[in-house]
Scaffold this active site. Structure first.
Site, PDB file in Angstrom:
ATOM      1  N   CYS A  34       1.147   0.509  -0.169  1.00 17.05           N
ATOM      2  CA  CYS A  34       2.541   0.175   0.146  1.00 17.05           C
ATOM      3  C   CYS A  34       3.341   1.420   0.523  1.00 17.05           C
ATOM      4  O   CYS A  34       3.194   2.482  -0.063  1.00 17.05           O
ATOM      5  CB  CYS A  34       3.186  -0.550  -1.024  1.00 17.05           C
ATOM      6  SG  CYS A  34       2.485  -2.194  -1.288  1.00 17.05           S
ATOM      7  N   ASP A  54      -1.538  -4.544  -7.773  1.00 21.63           N
ATOM      8  CA  ASP A  54      -0.447  -4.708  -8.732  1.00 21.63           C
ATOM      9  C   ASP A  54       0.652  -5.615  -8.202  1.00 21.63           C
ATOM     10  O   ASP A  54       1.313  -6.323  -8.972  1.00 21.63           O
ATOM     11  CB  ASP A  54       0.143  -3.345  -9.097  1.00 21.63           C
ATOM     12  CG  ASP A  54      -0.709  -2.603 -10.112  1.00 21.63           C
ATOM     13  OD1 ASP A  54      -1.919  -2.874 -10.161  1.00 21.63           O
ATOM     14  OD2 ASP A  54      -0.174  -1.766 -10.846  1.00 21.63           O
ATOM     15  N   LYS A  58      -4.421   1.757  -9.629  1.00 21.16           N
ATOM     16  CA  LYS A  58      -5.288   2.157 -10.741  1.00 21.16           C
ATOM     17  C   LYS A  58      -6.619   2.699 -10.261  1.00 21.16           C
ATOM     18  O   LYS A  58      -7.398   3.218 -11.065  1.00 21.16           O
ATOM     19  CB  LYS A  58      -5.535   0.959 -11.683  1.00 21.16           C
ATOM     20  CG  LYS A  58      -4.269   0.326 -12.220  1.00 21.16           C
ATOM     21  CD  LYS A  58      -3.350   1.347 -12.853  1.00 21.16           C
ATOM     22  CE  LYS A  58      -1.987   0.772 -13.146  1.00 21.16           C
ATOM     23  NZ  LYS A  58      -1.243   0.323 -11.957  1.00 21.16           N
ATOM     24  N   SER A  84       6.719  -0.273 -11.997  1.00 23.77           N
ATOM     25  CA  SER A  84       6.081  -0.078 -10.706  1.00 23.77           C
ATOM     26  C   SER A  84       6.644   1.170 -10.057  1.00 23.77           C
ATOM     27  O   SER A  84       7.783   1.567 -10.314  1.00 23.77           O
ATOM     28  CB  SER A  84       6.351  -1.286  -9.819  1.00 23.77           C
ATOM     29  OG  SER A  84       6.135  -0.984  -8.464  1.00 23.77           O
TER      30      SER A  84
END
Length: 616
Positions: free
Chosen positions: A195, A81, A124, A517
């Site tokens: 992340c 993403d 996802k 996000s």
């Protein structure tokens, strides 16, 4: 007694052709009575959260074989993403969830696999695999790639922690020098892994623990740490035990729908609210619940959000703590322990280890356990060495963070806030609800009223923000970015990050039928339902309309009369084929995305496909 699914392809004279093909993959006569277990990997060199997974499927497969099963590995796709952000690539992110779920179903059903180990990690991929697991309802264990170490760099003679969002904000801030921006960029993402903050990937991996489908430590143990290898080894052994329990002992408690029950979904959402998880988790839990045929809705989430406090605060809501700090404080089990002591959890649930919640807490909660090995595992920390290799270091914190008054994880008595980290708002243009990550909202703007600045694409909003057209007090409205209208329900991390870059992070609100996000913070309200493309009233807002946001009272209101809104709706409907579409937006939409949009539902339904359109 259920029959092994794989027997369909391995038994009987008429399956000679199938057995011949199985033999060509390395199977022998001795294998044809064993369970065939799919190792569902998601290795790709495109995504830092998945770049280290290549050999981990083999690791799991070896344990499956040693325990008496047959392992067969395949890969799903994985979209990053962060790399797809800020351009047309983001249109493909959410639709990839459905592709992943379908691809797992296709492979597992086409080859009649008996069970699965899902090796997931990023945004996802975990939700897609979760949806497939609950759809198929065969034994499964999740083991993810693990979080990235937090970045660190020296600015103004001080070592600070960093992550992807810092690089984005500083890169767009005109006050930041090129050299500092470059320094932050090079330091923000130092290792493989998802992340480093409580963004969507890590939030979802934490939730698989709360659902009972992964092992303790799965959500927080660093990708680089040697201890994480044990999770993969254990998963390979344990899945064979679960598989035999179901097929040979008729024990349905080994099935994911009986582990991830409604009580477990409520626990997962309670955890999510308490830890200030990504708003995307709401979307994904709603979708997963539908696959499990569980009645779990926005109304359930709203009820939980009104009673669950925030007990953990992690980036992007604070730069003090990242996932490595959550792990040091006891990880997901540490948060669940505090929630349990507050009387906020359903205790009659089990996990893939066969442990009840009280048993899990007794063994793995750092505030309760007497097991030195468990305490040692939660002391696993970062090495600060750039790497793309899993299990490459064995550094440990000198001590655990068991300070429940001032540490990363808090007790009920010392909660960060009485209200939890997520809230559902309702109003006259969000009749079916919208979501805000309250963990990232400054107390000064929990109530906010301002004039609307309306944009019909993320791109136009970004241009306006960076061009100085958005000023303090404005409410930025970005519409026609929902599942159907985008299509694909883009994340709005760039607009929210750029508001911060322009010094407006605490001076503006942003509302959208798109999503955010996990790295988003600020007064960012997403998932407005129904979306504009489905005739939602967000499509009726005009520039200058006053919008009132009241998070404490869970309200959001367009201050326009009902008569005026009715007139606007009539005018919109009069546009015919162009009704409920953007007026001035040029966007190339592929056939694949148009197909997705034709079945997509709004966010309050999890943005799943509308089965009624297929006669289901």
């Amino acid at each position: 007694m259920p029959k092994y699914r794989s027997a369909t392809t391995t038994h009987g004279r008429n399956m000679a052709g199938a057995r011949a093909l199985w033999r060509a993959t390395g199977m022998t006569d001795a294998d044809f009575g064993k369970p065939i277990i799919a190792v569902v990997n998601s290795f790709t060199q495109f995504v830092p959260g998945h770049v280290h997974l290549r050999d981990l499927g083999k690791l799991v497969a070896e344990q499956i074989e040693a325990a008496g099963g047959v392992a067969k590995e395949f890969n799903t796709i994985a979209v990053d993403d962060g790399i797809a952000m800020g351009h047309g690539g983001m249109l493909y992110s959410l639709p990839s969830r459905e592709l992943i779920a379908d691809s797992v179903e296709y492979m597992v059903n086409a080859h009649c696999a008996d069970a699965m180990v899902c090796i997931s990690n990023c945004d996802k991929i975990t939700p897609g695999m979760l949806m497939a697991s609950l759809r198929l309802n065969i034994p499964v264990i999740f083991v993810s790639g693990g979080p990235m170490e937090a970045g660190k760099t020296k600015l103004s003679d001080q070592i600070i922690k960093l992550d992807l969002v810092d690089a984005m904000i500083q890169g767009a801030d005109p006050k930041v020098s090129d050299s500092q921006s470059d320094q932050v960029e090079r330091s923000a993402c130092p290792t493989c892994g998802s992340c480093s903050g409580m963004f969507t990937a890590n939030s979802m991996n934490c939730l698989t623990e709360a659902l009972g489908l992964s092992q303790p430590g799965n959500g927080s143990l660093l990708a680089t740490h040697a201890d994480r290898k044990q999770l993969f080894l254990n998963a390979g052994k344990r899945i064979v035990e679960l598989t035999k329990r179901y097929y040979e002992q008729n024990d349905e408690s080994a099935l994911p729908r009986n582990i991830a029950s409604k009580a477990a979904f409520e626990n997962a959402m309670t955890l999510d609210i308490a830890m200030g998880g990504s708003t995307n988790t709401v979307l994904h839990l709603l979708a997963a619940a539908q696959e499990a045929e569980i009645d779990f809705t926005m109304s359930d989430i709203d009820k939980l959000s009104r009673k669950v406090p925030q007990l953990c605060k992690v980036a992007p809501s604070t730069q003090k703590y990242h996932m490595e700090d959550v792990h040091r404080a006891g990880g997901v089990i540490g948060i669940l322990g505090e929630l349990d002591r507050a009387g906020l959890l359903n205790r009659d649930v089990k996990n893939v280890l066969g442990l009840t919640l009280p048993q899990t807490l007794e063994q793995y909660d750092v505030m309760l356990t007497q097991d030195d090995a468990v305490k040692n595992m939660f002391r696993a920390g970062p090495a600060g060495i750039r790497t793309t290799q899993a299990f490459s270091q064995d550094c440990r914190w000198d001590s655990l963070d068991d300070d429940r008054a001032n540490g990363c994880i808090r007790s009920l008595e010392h909660a960060y806030s009485k209200d939890g980290g997520l809230a559902v708002l309702y109003g006259n243009f969000a009749e079916n609800g919208c979501i805000v990550k309250t963990a990232g909202v400054d107390d000064s703007i929990l109530k906010f009223t301002g004039p609307a600045k309306v944009y019909e694409s993320q791109d136009d909003a970004v241009e306006a923000i960076l061009g100085g057209k958005v000023v303090a007090g404005d409410v930025v409205v970005i519409r026609y970015e929902g599942p159907k209208g985008g299509p694909g329900m883009q994340e709005m991390l760039y607009p929210t990050s750029f508001l911060k870059s322009m010094g407006l992070g605490k001076a503006c609100a942003l509302i959208t039928d798109g999503r955010f996000s996990g790295g988003t913070s600020g007064l960012s309200i997403g998932h407005v339902s129904p979306e504009a493309a489905s005739g939602g009233s967000i499509g009726l807002i005009e520039d200058g309309d006053l919008i009132a946001i009241d998070i404490p009272n869970r309200g959001i209101q367009l201050q326009v009369s009902d008569a005026e809104l009715a007139a606007r709706r009539e005018a919109q409907d009069a546009r015919g084929d162009k009704a409920w579409t953007p007026k001035n937006r040029e966007r190339q939409v592929s056939f694949a995305l148009r197909a997705y949009a034709s079945l997509a539902t709004s966010a309050d339904k999890g943005a799943v496909r509308d089965k009624s359109k297929l006669g289901g």
